[in-house]
Scaffold this motif. Structure first.
Motif, PDB file in Angstrom:
ATOM      1  N   SER A   6       0.852  -1.187   0.000  1.00 57.51           N
ATOM      2  CA  SER A   6       0.000   0.000   0.000  1.00 57.51           C
ATOM      3  C   SER A   6       0.882   1.228   0.000  1.00 57.51           C
ATOM      4  CB  SER A   6      -0.909   0.010   1.240  1.00 57.51           C
ATOM      5  OG  SER A   6      -0.142  -0.022   2.424  1.00 57.51           O
ATOM      6  N   SER A   7       0.455   2.239  -0.732  1.00 56.92           N
ATOM      7  CA  SER A   7       1.228   3.470  -0.805  1.00 56.92           C
ATOM      8  C   SER A   7       1.093   4.240   0.498  1.00 56.92           C
ATOM      9  CB  SER A   7       0.739   4.329  -1.972  1.00 56.92           C
ATOM     10  OG  SER A   7       0.926   3.646  -3.200  1.00 56.92           O
ATOM     11  N   PRO A   8       2.172   4.900   0.937  1.00 57.29           N
ATOM     12  CA  PRO A   8       2.101   5.676   2.179  1.00 57.29           C
ATOM     13  C   PRO A   8       1.268   6.929   2.001  1.00 57.29           C
ATOM     14  CG  PRO A   8       4.201   6.035   1.090  1.00 57.29           C
ATOM     15  CD  PRO A   8       3.494   4.962   0.308  1.00 57.29           C
ATOM     16  N   ASP A   9       0.796   7.459   3.102  1.00 58.26           N
ATOM     17  CA  ASP A   9       0.080   8.738   3.093  1.00 58.26           C
ATOM     18  C   ASP A   9       1.129   9.830   3.289  1.00 58.26           C
ATOM     19  OD1 ASP A   9      -1.408  10.965   3.471  1.00 58.26           O
ATOM     20  OD2 ASP A   9      -2.613  10.191   5.126  1.00 58.26           O
ATOM     21  N   ARG A  41      10.144   9.308   0.565  1.00 58.55           N
ATOM     22  CA  ARG A  41      11.018   9.372  -0.602  1.00 58.55           C
ATOM     23  C   ARG A  41      10.584   8.349  -1.653  1.00 58.55           C
ATOM     24  NH1 ARG A  41      15.515   8.398   1.750  1.00 58.55           N
ATOM     25  NH2 ARG A  41      16.086  10.579   2.117  1.00 58.55           N
ATOM     26  N   GLY A  42      10.188   7.159  -1.217  1.00 63.51           N
ATOM     27  CA  GLY A  42       9.712   6.155  -2.157  1.00 63.51           C
ATOM     28  C   GLY A  42       8.480   6.625  -2.904  1.00 63.51           C
ATOM     29  N   GLU A  99       7.836  -0.965  -9.131  1.00 61.98           N
ATOM     30  CA  GLU A  99       7.286   0.376  -8.974  1.00 61.98           C
ATOM     31  C   GLU A  99       6.343   0.438  -7.783  1.00 61.98           C
ATOM     32  OE1 GLU A  99       5.061   3.866 -11.605  1.00 61.98           O
ATOM     33  OE2 GLU A  99       5.825   2.050 -12.557  1.00 61.98           O
ATOM     34  N   ASP A 100       5.536  -0.603  -7.605  1.00 66.52           N
ATOM     35  CA  ASP A 100       4.645  -0.644  -6.448  1.00 66.52           C
ATOM     36  C   ASP A 100       5.436  -0.691  -5.149  1.00 66.52           C
ATOM     37  OD1 ASP A 100       2.471  -0.652  -8.160  1.00 66.52           O
ATOM     38  OD2 ASP A 100       2.326  -2.841  -8.212  1.00 66.52           O
ATOM     39  N   GLY A 108      14.344   0.994  -2.398  1.00 69.16           N
ATOM     40  CA  GLY A 108      14.736   2.346  -2.745  1.00 69.16           C
ATOM     41  C   GLY A 108      15.012   2.487  -4.232  1.00 69.16           C
ATOM     42  N   ALA A 109      15.156   3.725  -4.685  1.00 73.64           N
ATOM     43  CA  ALA A 109      15.452   3.975  -6.091  1.00 73.64           C
ATOM     44  C   ALA A 109      16.780   3.341  -6.496  1.00 73.64           C
ATOM     45  CB  ALA A 109      15.492   5.483  -6.355  1.00 73.64           C
TER      46      ALA A 109
END
Length: 438
Positions: A6-9, A41-42, A99-100, A108-109
């Motif tokens: 899940s993407s962070p808020d 950052r992600g 990417e997810d 990390g990138a």
């Protein structure tokens, strides 16, 4: 199976960061801030990759600025970092689960960059088989550092290559071939080849040695891609092969190819193709007028005059390339490609005529500027225009006429500076520019 991500808020992560008084924080508090920073950052890196993907589409479909250049122009990063961000976005296209995971802060990138670097030189078959194991790759990325992950990917690629097996020598020799054909739909000359190991060593041994020479020369000149060994060796191999073949493999120096292009003067000058136009190679393959213009920037041109029936009347030779003294003079003004913030070294650039030869432009210093191969293509095939003032201030305009960047030569002690489009300055008294098509 991959775990649910899940993407962070972003707002919640920022709140968590500002909730800690770092100056008085204990180890737990510092770790909490670093964790929130990593997740934030992600999320930003994922958004940046999505925007980069869109910029790539706009460049390919509408001739907009290359994504790497936009990063350098607006993101405050080097040209090399802009290219790295572009490669990162393309790698995420091949591995969507990464990417997810990046957006969720699970990797990390640098993990994505490690995957891009480890797979950049692989054969397509090996790369496809490696990405078929995307779940395993992502599990490794989650538990390993970027350096360890990069080594792990390279080790897996070697195993795949080894497991593919080696054909018997007789079968390899029977399967050796080299063929080429012209694609009637695209006009491209397409080649295919398969060489048995002995022949391959004869062909690629000199190529590999010359590639190493090119990398050493680039590193000595300060080329970031050569310094950190992230340069695309496949691209350098193609350049090395062309130089060796053109020079007869007798001496490692840039060779001179013999290319025949046939075009009528009106088409080359105007850039417009009509039913009466002639614009093709010696073997009849169609080429674009812009391609003819670009080739003539660095060529010795033989002009053949013909009558209305195509019968040659007379022929003459005109030197189109800058001579050694002119290149030295330009090198004193430019360390790198003259296009904005590009950091490709001067020695790897081509000399571009601001006013094209077919429009009356001369091979004089005040009409020449060094451009790397990528930006040379952007100007000719991409329809961008360059304007150069007497003090060598360069204005780069996109196909729609919008100013992309304004820059000056990077000769010391004067430092090249970028000007924003909002800076309003009086128009110079005399500006030379690449003439638009009639």
């Amino acid at each position: 199976m991959m775990g649910c991500m899940s993407s962070p808020d972003p707002a919640a992560e920022l709140t968590a960061i500002f909730a800690v008084d770092v100056a008085a924080a204990d180890p737990t508090g510092c770790a909490a801030v670093l964790g929130a920073t990593r997740r934030l950052r992600g999320f930003i890196d994922q958004v940046e990759a999505t925007v980069t993907r869109r910029m790539i589409e706009l460049h390919e479909q509408q001739g907009a600025a290359p994504a790497a250049d936009v990063h350098a122009q607006t993101g405050g990063v080097s040209s090399a970092e802009g290219k790295r961000k572009e490669r990162r976005s393309k790698t995420l296209d091949e591995a969507p689960s990464f990417e997810d995971a990046l957006g969720a802060g699970e990797i990390g990138a640098e993990h994505v960059d490690a995957l891009a670097n480890a797979t950049a030189k692989l054969d397509d078959d090996v790369k496809h088989e490696l990405f078929d194991r995307e779940d395993d790759l992502l599990d490794d990325a989650r538990r390993l550092s970027p350096e360890e992950f990069g080594r792990s990917v390279r080790d897996l690629a070697r195993v795949i290559e080894r497991d593919n097996g080696i054909e018997r020598s007789t079968r390899q020799r029977r399967s050796t071939f080299l063929s080429r054909k012209t694609n009637t739909a695209t006009g491209l000359v397409e080649g295919r080849f398969a060489l048995h190991p002995e022949l391959a060593s004869k062909v690629f041994g000199p190529v590999d040695r010359h590639v190493s020479t090119l990398i050493k020369e680039g590193a000595a000149a300060g080329d970031p891609e050569c310094v950190d060994r992230s340069v695309d060796r496949n691209r350098l191999a193609a350049e090395a092969l062309g130089e060796l073949v053109a020079a007869g493999n007798r001496h490692l120096h840039p060779g001179t190819g013999d290319v025949t292009l046939i075009a009528d003067a009106h088409t080359v000058a105007s850039g417009d193709l009509t039913d009466e136009s002639v614009c093709e190679t010696g073997d009849g393959s169609a080429v674009a007028p812009a391609t003819v213009s670009r080739v003539m920037c660095n060529a010795r041109v033989t002009v053949v005059f013909v009558d209305e029936h195509g019968v040659p009347l007379s022929a003459g030779r005109t030197a189109r390339n800058a001579n050694r003294a002119q290149r030295r003079a330009l090198r004193a003004m430019y360390r790198t490609c003259g296009f904005g913030d590009c950091d490709v070294p001067f020695d790897r650039c081509e000399m571009h005529h601001i006013v094209p030869w077919e429009h009356g432009g001369s091979t004089d210093l005040d009409n020449l500027i060094p451009l790397c191969s990528r930006h040379h293509h952007v100007v000719h095939e991409g329809g961008w225009t360059l304007e150069l003032t007497d003090d060598r201030t360069l204005t780069v305009r996109q196909p729609d006429g919008q100013v992309f960047t304004v820059s000056e030569p990077d000769v010391p002690p004067q430092r090249r500076r970028r000007r924003t489009v909002d800076e309003q300055e009086p128009a110079p008294e005399r500006v030379r520019e690449r003439q638009p098509a009639a």
